[in-house]
Design a protein around this motif. Sequence first.
Motif, PDB file in Angstrom:
ATOM      1  N   TRP A 115       0.832  -1.199   0.000  1.00 55.44           N
ATOM      2  CA  TRP A 115       0.000   0.000   0.000  1.00 55.44           C
ATOM      3  C   TRP A 115       0.866   1.248   0.000  1.00 55.44           C
ATOM      4  CZ3 TRP A 115      -3.226  -2.158   4.652  1.00 55.44           C
ATOM      5  CH2 TRP A 115      -3.967  -3.256   4.201  1.00 55.44           C
ATOM      6  N   MET A 116       0.277   2.348  -0.416  1.00 52.85           N
ATOM      7  CA  MET A 116       0.988   3.615  -0.428  1.00 52.85           C
ATOM      8  C   MET A 116       0.662   4.379   0.850  1.00 52.85           C
ATOM      9  SD  MET A 116       0.898   6.737  -3.194  1.00 52.85           S
ATOM     10  CE  MET A 116      -0.611   7.433  -2.544  1.00 52.85           C
ATOM     11  N   ALA A 117       1.686   4.888   1.533  1.00 55.12           N
ATOM     12  CA  ALA A 117       1.491   5.604   2.799  1.00 55.12           C
ATOM     13  C   ALA A 117       2.123   6.990   2.713  1.00 55.12           C
ATOM     14  CB  ALA A 117       2.094   4.813   3.954  1.00 55.12           C
ATOM     15  N   GLN A 118       1.388   7.968   3.170  1.00 53.67           N
ATOM     16  CA  GLN A 118       1.871   9.350   3.235  1.00 53.67           C
ATOM     17  C   GLN A 118       1.717   9.849   4.667  1.00 53.67           C
ATOM     18  OE1 GLN A 118       0.018  12.015   0.422  1.00 53.67           O
ATOM     19  NE2 GLN A 118       0.407  13.819   1.697  1.00 53.67           N
ATOM     20  N   ARG A 119       2.808  10.315   5.272  1.00 53.82           N
ATOM     21  CA  ARG A 119       2.709  10.766   6.650  1.00 53.82           C
ATOM     22  C   ARG A 119       2.059  12.144   6.712  1.00 53.82           C
ATOM     23  NH1 ARG A 119       7.720  10.795  10.890  1.00 53.82           N
ATOM     24  NH2 ARG A 119       7.999  12.936  10.184  1.00 53.82           N
ATOM     25  N   LEU A 120       1.030  12.259   7.560  1.00 53.15           N
ATOM     26  CA  LEU A 120       0.301  13.513   7.706  1.00 53.15           C
ATOM     27  C   LEU A 120       0.791  14.346   8.888  1.00 53.15           C
ATOM     28  CD1 LEU A 120      -3.391  12.404   7.058  1.00 53.15           C
ATOM     29  CD2 LEU A 120      -1.699  13.259   5.429  1.00 53.15           C
ATOM     30  N   GLY A 121       1.484  13.730   9.819  1.00 53.61           N
ATOM     31  CA  GLY A 121       1.959  14.453  10.990  1.00 53.61           C
ATOM     32  C   GLY A 121       2.304  13.490  12.096  1.00 53.61           C
ATOM     33  N   THR A 122       2.610  14.028  13.268  1.00 52.52           N
ATOM     34  CA  THR A 122       2.893  13.214  14.442  1.00 52.52           C
ATOM     35  C   THR A 122       2.086  13.741  15.620  1.00 52.52           C
ATOM     36  OG1 THR A 122       4.811  14.599  14.971  1.00 52.52           O
ATOM     37  CG2 THR A 122       5.226  12.584  13.721  1.00 52.52           C
ATOM     38  N   LEU A 123       1.548  12.835  16.418  1.00 52.88           N
ATOM     39  CA  LEU A 123       0.736  13.198  17.573  1.00 52.88           C
ATOM     40  C   LEU A 123       1.572  13.098  18.839  1.00 52.88           C
ATOM     41  CD1 LEU A 123      -2.528  11.151  16.819  1.00 52.88           C
ATOM     42  CD2 LEU A 123      -1.924  13.449  16.033  1.00 52.88           C
ATOM     43  N   GLN A 124       1.642  14.204  19.588  1.00 57.30           N
ATOM     44  CA  GLN A 124       2.276  14.139  20.899  1.00 57.30           C
ATOM     45  C   GLN A 124       1.413  13.300  21.832  1.00 57.30           C
ATOM     46  OE1 GLN A 124       5.333  15.385  21.628  1.00 57.30           O
ATOM     47  NE2 GLN A 124       5.408  15.851  19.434  1.00 57.30           N
ATOM     48  N   ALA A 142      -9.228  14.644   0.133  1.00 57.22           N
ATOM     49  CA  ALA A 142      -9.454  14.226   1.515  1.00 57.22           C
ATOM     50  C   ALA A 142      -8.136  14.169   2.282  1.00 57.22           C
ATOM     51  CB  ALA A 142     -10.155  12.870   1.552  1.00 57.22           C
ATOM     52  N   ILE A 143      -7.099  13.647   1.666  1.00 56.72           N
ATOM     53  CA  ILE A 143      -5.784  13.601   2.315  1.00 56.72           C
ATOM     54  C   ILE A 143      -5.294  15.005   2.634  1.00 56.72           C
ATOM     55  CG2 ILE A 143      -3.352  13.033   1.954  1.00 56.72           C
ATOM     56  CD1 ILE A 143      -4.270  10.593   0.347  1.00 56.72           C
ATOM     57  N   GLU A 144      -5.435  15.906   1.681  1.00 55.46           N
ATOM     58  CA  GLU A 144      -4.987  17.289   1.892  1.00 55.46           C
ATOM     59  C   GLU A 144      -5.758  17.943   3.039  1.00 55.46           C
ATOM     60  OE1 GLU A 144      -4.810  21.561  -0.512  1.00 55.46           O
ATOM     61  OE2 GLU A 144      -5.327  19.724  -1.578  1.00 55.46           O
ATOM     62  N   LEU A 145      -7.073  17.754   3.074  1.00 63.18           N
ATOM     63  CA  LEU A 145      -7.897  18.381   4.107  1.00 63.18           C
ATOM     64  C   LEU A 145      -7.619  17.798   5.491  1.00 63.18           C
ATOM     65  CD1 LEU A 145     -11.224  18.569   2.109  1.00 63.18           C
ATOM     66  CD2 LEU A 145      -9.907  20.522   2.913  1.00 63.18           C
ATOM     67  N   LEU A 146      -7.438  16.486   5.564  1.00 65.88           N
ATOM     68  CA  LEU A 146      -7.133  15.859   6.848  1.00 65.88           C
ATOM     69  C   LEU A 146      -5.776  16.315   7.372  1.00 65.88           C
ATOM     70  CD1 LEU A 146      -8.491  12.306   5.995  1.00 65.88           C
ATOM     71  CD2 LEU A 146      -9.337  13.758   7.860  1.00 65.88           C
ATOM     72  N   GLY A 147      -4.791  16.423   6.477  1.00 65.02           N
ATOM     73  CA  GLY A 147      -3.486  16.905   6.888  1.00 65.02           C
ATOM     74  C   GLY A 147      -3.534  18.340   7.366  1.00 65.02           C
ATOM     75  N   ARG A 148      -4.306  19.175   6.673  1.00 63.00           N
ATOM     76  CA  ARG A 148      -4.435  20.580   7.060  1.00 63.00           C
ATOM     77  C   ARG A 148      -5.135  20.700   8.416  1.00 63.00           C
ATOM     78  NH1 ARG A 148      -7.675  23.717   2.758  1.00 63.00           N
ATOM     79  NH2 ARG A 148      -6.043  22.766   1.472  1.00 63.00           N
ATOM     80  N   TYR A 149      -6.158  19.878   8.630  1.00 67.07           N
ATOM     81  CA  TYR A 149      -6.873  19.912   9.907  1.00 67.07           C
ATOM     82  C   TYR A 149      -5.947  19.507  11.057  1.00 67.07           C
ATOM     83  CZ  TYR A 149     -10.008  18.468  13.656  1.00 67.07           C
ATOM     84  OH  TYR A 149     -10.606  18.311  14.874  1.00 67.07           O
ATOM     85  N   LEU A 150      -5.215  18.413  10.876  1.00 65.04           N
ATOM     86  CA  LEU A 150      -4.335  17.940  11.936  1.00 65.04           C
ATOM     87  C   LEU A 150      -3.259  18.970  12.265  1.00 65.04           C
ATOM     88  CD1 LEU A 150      -3.895  14.208  10.868  1.00 65.04           C
ATOM     89  CD2 LEU A 150      -5.136  15.060  12.856  1.00 65.04           C
ATOM     90  N   ALA A 151      -2.762  19.659  11.239  1.00 70.18           N
ATOM     91  CA  ALA A 151      -1.701  20.648  11.456  1.00 70.18           C
ATOM     92  C   ALA A 151      -2.170  21.792  12.348  1.00 70.18           C
ATOM     93  CB  ALA A 151      -1.200  21.184  10.124  1.00 70.18           C
ATOM     94  N   GLY A 152      -3.471  22.025  12.434  1.00 69.87           N
ATOM     95  CA  GLY A 152      -4.000  23.115  13.240  1.00 69.87           C
ATOM     96  C   GLY A 152      -4.285  22.742  14.690  1.00 69.87           C
ATOM     97  N   ILE A 153      -4.002  21.495  15.075  1.00 70.25           N
ATOM     98  CA  ILE A 153      -4.277  21.040  16.432  1.00 70.25           C
ATOM     99  C   ILE A 153      -3.008  21.144  17.275  1.00 70.25           C
ATOM    100  CG2 ILE A 153      -4.912  19.040  17.840  1.00 70.25           C
ATOM    101  CD1 ILE A 153      -6.734  18.153  15.611  1.00 70.25           C
TER     102      ILE A 153
END
Length: 301
Positions: free
Chosen positions: A152-161, A282-293
């Motif tokens: 599968w193809m995986a793209q990292r969207l961020g890291t959660l503390q 959807a990937i772009e929007l989810l990544g953008r949302y996570l970046a704002g948390i």
Amino acid sequence: MENLRRMALFAQVVQHGSMSAAARALGMSTSAISQQVRALEQEAGVALLHRSTRQLSLTDVGSRYYAACARLLDAAGEAAAELSAARHAPSGELRLSAPLGMADHVGPALGAWLRDNPQLRLHLHFEDGWTDLVQARIDLALRFGQLPDSDWMAQRLGTLQRWPCAAPDWLRRHGPPADPLQVPAGEWLGLAQVPGLAWRHRASGQERRVPAHPRLVSHNQPAVRQLCVSGLGVAVLTCLDVMPMLADGRLVRLLPEWDVPALPVWAVTPHRQTQPAKVRQAIELLGRYLAGIPGVGDSGA
């Protein structure tokens, strides 16, 4: 399949009025077009075209045959247009799989996008396990932690503390710990992986391996969070899990000078080829949302 190609070429010849005009439009030689049409006639055993030095005209059977071939050509054009539209505009059904901890976040991340694209449908599948994306027909999966090897193809969207948290009631009974080892082993809550976490003191670099023996264990992270809010112990929770509860005082972050490894967030898709617009957006929007948390690190891209 070869016959379908010949039928399409025959329809193009009729629509362009001559074999030479069809050849120019298709980037082929006139002789190649002629050979394909003649092969079609030989296989059918009937003449489809009257040929003369100046023009082509359809035979009676050729006229009826052309009508069917034209429908085939139109259908192929519609199929190509559908693929093009899918590449450029979100449509159809998006099947999204995500951990249970994302249940409160999909709406804020994708709600406006869904309102703006009424032709798009969303099918949500929440679980903390590892679904077979192909078998479940999943278009996009959010995954936390280290990924197993796969095609599968995986793209990292961020890291959660990840932060150790407890309820005010627990703090009143036990007091705030200054070191992870000061938390009684039986007072931990959560997943069985907690004992394996490596704690590191941010200033001194000291490391700890906590011999935790969780009093309550669950593979459902929202359930662990609720047990923690109830004052039953200390849980290591992600920033996604606890931000609202830290803000309103239901939970308190412990050991702020100590870090545990952040949890990577991945967007996983079952296909490596070009993704349709619904998945890309959807990937772009989810990544953008996570970046704002608060507490979410960058994607590392």
